[in-house]
Design a protein around this motif. Structure first.
Motif, mmCIF file in Angstrom:
data_model
loop_
_atom_site.group_PDB
_atom_site.id
_atom_site.type_symbol
_atom_site.label_atom_id
_atom_site.label_comp_id
_atom_site.label_asym_id
_atom_site.label_seq_id
_atom_site.Cartn_x
_atom_site.Cartn_y
_atom_site.Cartn_z
ATOM 1 N N ALA A 130 -47.703 0.087 -51.270
ATOM 2 C CA ALA A 130 -49.045 0.623 -51.506
ATOM 3 C C ALA A 130 -49.241 1.824 -50.586
ATOM 4 C CB ALA A 130 -50.107 -0.438 -51.210
ATOM 5 N N VAL A 131 -50.399 2.461 -50.698
ATOM 6 C CA VAL A 131 -50.769 3.509 -49.746
ATOM 7 C C VAL A 131 -51.624 2.870 -48.656
ATOM 8 C CG1 VAL A 131 -51.976 5.696 -49.392
ATOM 9 C CG2 VAL A 131 -50.673 5.301 -51.505
ATOM 10 N N TYR A 132 -51.288 3.144 -47.404
ATOM 11 C CA TYR A 132 -52.008 2.585 -46.272
ATOM 12 C C TYR A 132 -52.788 3.688 -45.574
ATOM 13 C CZ TYR A 132 -49.468 -1.734 -46.895
ATOM 14 O OH TYR A 132 -48.977 -2.902 -47.425
ATOM 15 N N PHE A 133 -54.078 3.405 -45.370
ATOM 16 C CA PHE A 133 -54.949 4.362 -44.701
ATOM 17 C C PHE A 133 -55.376 3.820 -43.342
ATOM 18 C CE2 PHE A 133 -55.564 7.490 -47.929
ATOM 19 C CZ PHE A 133 -55.486 6.827 -49.143
ATOM 20 N N CYS A 134 -55.316 4.674 -42.371
ATOM 21 C CA CYS A 134 -55.882 4.417 -41.059
ATOM 22 C C CYS A 134 -57.291 5.003 -41.065
ATOM 23 C CB CYS A 134 -54.998 5.124 -40.021
ATOM 24 S SG CYS A 134 -55.624 5.134 -38.351
ATOM 25 N N ALA A 135 -58.260 4.296 -40.484
ATOM 26 C CA ALA A 135 -59.637 4.782 -40.456
ATOM 27 C C ALA A 135 -60.253 4.475 -39.102
ATOM 28 C CB ALA A 135 -60.453 4.142 -41.574
ATOM 29 N N ALA A 136 -61.243 5.257 -38.722
ATOM 30 C CA ALA A 136 -61.880 5.078 -37.426
ATOM 31 C C ALA A 136 -63.374 5.337 -37.549
ATOM 32 C CB ALA A 136 -61.265 6.026 -36.399
ATOM 33 N N SER A 137 -64.116 4.694 -36.631
ATOM 34 C CA SER A 137 -65.564 4.874 -36.599
ATOM 35 C C SER A 137 -66.008 4.987 -35.149
ATOM 36 C CB SER A 137 -66.252 3.676 -37.256
ATOM 37 O OG SER A 137 -67.651 3.717 -37.025
ATOM 38 N N ASP A 138 -67.054 5.806 -34.914
ATOM 39 C CA ASP A 138 -67.555 5.884 -33.548
ATOM 40 C C ASP A 138 -68.642 4.853 -33.271
ATOM 41 O OD1 ASP A 138 -69.388 8.982 -34.199
ATOM 42 O OD2 ASP A 138 -69.809 6.927 -34.801
ATOM 43 N N GLY A 139 -68.899 3.976 -34.271
ATOM 44 C CA GLY A 139 -69.768 2.824 -34.051
ATOM 45 C C GLY A 139 -71.067 3.161 -33.349
ATOM 46 N N ASP A 157 -64.652 4.090 -31.651
ATOM 47 C CA ASP A 157 -64.728 2.766 -31.044
ATOM 48 C C ASP A 157 -64.008 1.690 -31.842
ATOM 49 O OD1 ASP A 157 -68.010 2.515 -29.445
ATOM 50 O OD2 ASP A 157 -66.020 3.047 -28.699
ATOM 51 N N TYR A 158 -63.894 1.913 -33.131
ATOM 52 C CA TYR A 158 -63.314 0.907 -34.014
ATOM 53 C C TYR A 158 -62.265 1.569 -34.888
ATOM 54 C CZ TYR A 158 -67.736 -1.287 -32.806
ATOM 55 O OH TYR A 158 -68.803 -1.793 -32.116
ATOM 56 N N PHE A 159 -61.203 0.833 -35.122
ATOM 57 C CA PHE A 159 -60.107 1.348 -35.940
ATOM 58 C C PHE A 159 -59.755 0.296 -36.979
ATOM 59 C CE2 PHE A 159 -59.365 4.909 -33.186
ATOM 60 C CZ PHE A 159 -59.821 4.465 -31.956
ATOM 61 N N LEU A 160 -59.538 0.762 -38.184
ATOM 62 C CA LEU A 160 -59.286 -0.156 -39.288
ATOM 63 C C LEU A 160 -58.110 0.345 -40.110
ATOM 64 C CD1 LEU A 160 -62.655 0.509 -39.048
ATOM 65 C CD2 LEU A 160 -62.678 -1.511 -40.509
ATOM 66 N N THR A 213 -63.875 7.637 -40.737
ATOM 67 C CA THR A 213 -63.051 8.831 -40.889
ATOM 68 C C THR A 213 -61.645 8.353 -41.211
ATOM 69 O OG1 THR A 213 -64.378 10.048 -39.283
ATOM 70 C CG2 THR A 213 -62.186 10.907 -39.783
ATOM 71 N N PHE A 214 -61.127 8.760 -42.356
ATOM 72 C CA PHE A 214 -59.827 8.295 -42.829
ATOM 73 C C PHE A 214 -58.736 9.325 -42.578
ATOM 74 C CE2 PHE A 214 -60.323 4.430 -45.419
ATOM 75 C CZ PHE A 214 -61.705 4.346 -45.526
ATOM 76 N N GLY A 215 -57.503 8.820 -42.398
ATOM 77 C CA GLY A 215 -56.332 9.677 -42.458
ATOM 78 C C GLY A 215 -55.954 9.927 -43.908
ATOM 79 N N ILE A 264 -39.174 -5.010 -40.759
ATOM 80 C CA ILE A 264 -40.477 -4.636 -40.231
ATOM 81 C C ILE A 264 -40.880 -3.254 -40.739
ATOM 82 C CG2 ILE A 264 -39.441 -3.714 -38.115
ATOM 83 C CD1 ILE A 264 -42.014 -4.570 -36.641
ATOM 84 N N SER A 265 -42.136 -3.140 -41.144
ATOM 85 C CA SER A 265 -42.716 -1.837 -41.500
ATOM 86 C C SER A 265 -43.637 -1.434 -40.365
ATOM 87 C CB SER A 265 -43.539 -1.926 -42.791
ATOM 88 O OG SER A 265 -42.730 -2.221 -43.902
ATOM 89 N N ILE A 266 -43.491 -0.191 -39.913
ATOM 90 C CA ILE A 266 -44.355 0.326 -38.845
ATOM 91 C C ILE A 266 -45.017 1.604 -39.338
ATOM 92 C CG2 ILE A 266 -44.493 1.176 -36.483
ATOM 93 C CD1 ILE A 266 -42.020 -0.495 -35.832
ATOM 94 N N LEU A 267 -46.332 1.553 -39.441
ATOM 95 C CA LEU A 267 -47.096 2.720 -39.882
ATOM 96 C C LEU A 267 -47.878 3.251 -38.697
ATOM 97 C CD1 LEU A 267 -47.337 0.394 -42.434
ATOM 98 C CD2 LEU A 267 -47.973 2.537 -43.520
ATOM 99 N N ASN A 268 -47.846 4.558 -38.533
ATOM 100 C CA ASN A 268 -48.440 5.179 -37.352
ATOM 101 C C ASN A 268 -49.660 6.027 -37.674
ATOM 102 O OD1 ASN A 268 -46.510 4.341 -35.245
ATOM 103 N ND2 ASN A 268 -45.050 5.531 -36.450
ATOM 104 N N CYS A 269 -50.519 6.159 -36.662
ATOM 105 C CA CYS A 269 -51.769 6.900 -36.831
ATOM 106 C C CYS A 269 -52.162 7.485 -35.479
ATOM 107 C CB CYS A 269 -52.831 5.937 -37.342
ATOM 108 S SG CYS A 269 -54.477 6.632 -37.542
ATOM 109 N N ASP A 270 -52.556 8.732 -35.475
ATOM 110 C CA ASP A 270 -53.046 9.391 -34.263
ATOM 111 C C ASP A 270 -54.467 9.869 -34.491
ATOM 112 O OD1 ASP A 270 -49.837 10.532 -34.366
ATOM 113 O OD2 ASP A 270 -50.545 9.461 -32.584
ATOM 114 N N TYR A 271 -55.249 9.908 -33.425
ATOM 115 C CA TYR A 271 -56.621 10.386 -33.556
ATOM 116 C C TYR A 271 -56.955 11.322 -32.404
ATOM 117 C CZ TYR A 271 -57.772 6.686 -30.152
ATOM 118 O OH TYR A 271 -57.834 5.881 -29.041
#
Lengths: 115, 113
Positions: free
Chosen positions: A86-95, A31-34, A104-106, A18-25
């Motif tokens: 690959a490189v994995y990016f966490c992103a968020a939007s206030d919708g 409202d939305y996270f991708l 907004t990307f990490g 298992i791969s676990i990638l973490n992200c904090d905001y």
């Protein structure tokens, strides 16, 4: 002021595990996270998303978990495959609506799957 | 079905010059966004167009401007180029709501010398 943080620049995982990638905001208006995946010389590719009203979303080998109280989300990949490197990016939007949902990307986490 | 196409793929400009980057979204996608990605960082949101209007802008100076045409294609213009404007510029389009994600092009690599 970094509103989306990925604190692990790289992660090495054995194939099949298992791969676990973490992200904090920090922005409680998100409202939305991708999650996006990026190979060299290509644009980011959308993987999976989650709304703030949910705590889990699953799509095949990919599952995203959201903990709103901790302002934390994670991406689980099971089982990990060599093509997941690959490189994995966490992103968020206030919708905010009206066609205004800039992301907004990490800084990204480089996932390396070891054979 | 063609993806998001950007032109040119690579570009070298001199400080002080002006540059125009172009983007054709996926057919039917009305929302187009532009991002700047420098080495070692995630993409930074520049602005977003929807139905020919700028709907949202990130923390970029007025040196950066854009346009969306009736066919939903878009341009990013950068005036008075600085060395720090060297980056990969990404265009992204979407059809449905934000949870369905944006489709990104492969980007334009701009080098300012």
């Amino acid at each position: 002021d970094q509103q989306v943080k990925q604190n692990s620049p790289s992660l090495s995982v054995q194939e099949g595990r298992i791969s676990i990638l973490n992200c904090d905001y920090t922005n409680s208006m998100f409202d939305y996270f991708l999650w996006y995946k990026k190979y060299p010389a290509e644009g980011p590719t959308f993987l999976i998303s989650i709304s703030s009203i949910k705590d889990k979303n699953e799509d095949g080998r990919f599952t995203v978990f959201l903990n709103k109280s901790a302002k934390h989300l994670s991406l689980h990949i099971v089982p990990s495959q060599p093509g997941d490197s690959a490189v994995y990016f966490c992103a968020a939007s206030d919708g905010r609506g009206g066609g205004a949902d800039g992301l907004t990307f990490g800084k990204g986490t480089h996932l390396i799957i070891q054979p | 079905d063609a993806g998001v196409t950007q032109s040119p793929t690579h570009l070298i400009k001199t400080r002080g010059q002006h540059v125009t980057l172009r983007c054709s979204p996926i057919s039917g996608h009305k929302s187009v966004s532009w991002y700047q990605q420098v080495l070692g960082q995630g993409p930074q949101f520049i602005f977003q167009y929807y139905e020919e209007e700028e709907r949202q802008r990130g923390n970029f100076p007025d040196q950066f401007s854009g346009h969306q045409f009736p066919n939903y294609s878009s341009e990013l213009n950068v005036n008075a180029l600085l060395l720090g404007d060297s980056a990969l510029y990404l265009c992204a389009s979407r059809f449905q709501g934000p949870l369905y994600g944006y489709t990104f092009g492969s980007g334009t690599r701009l080098t300012v010398v």
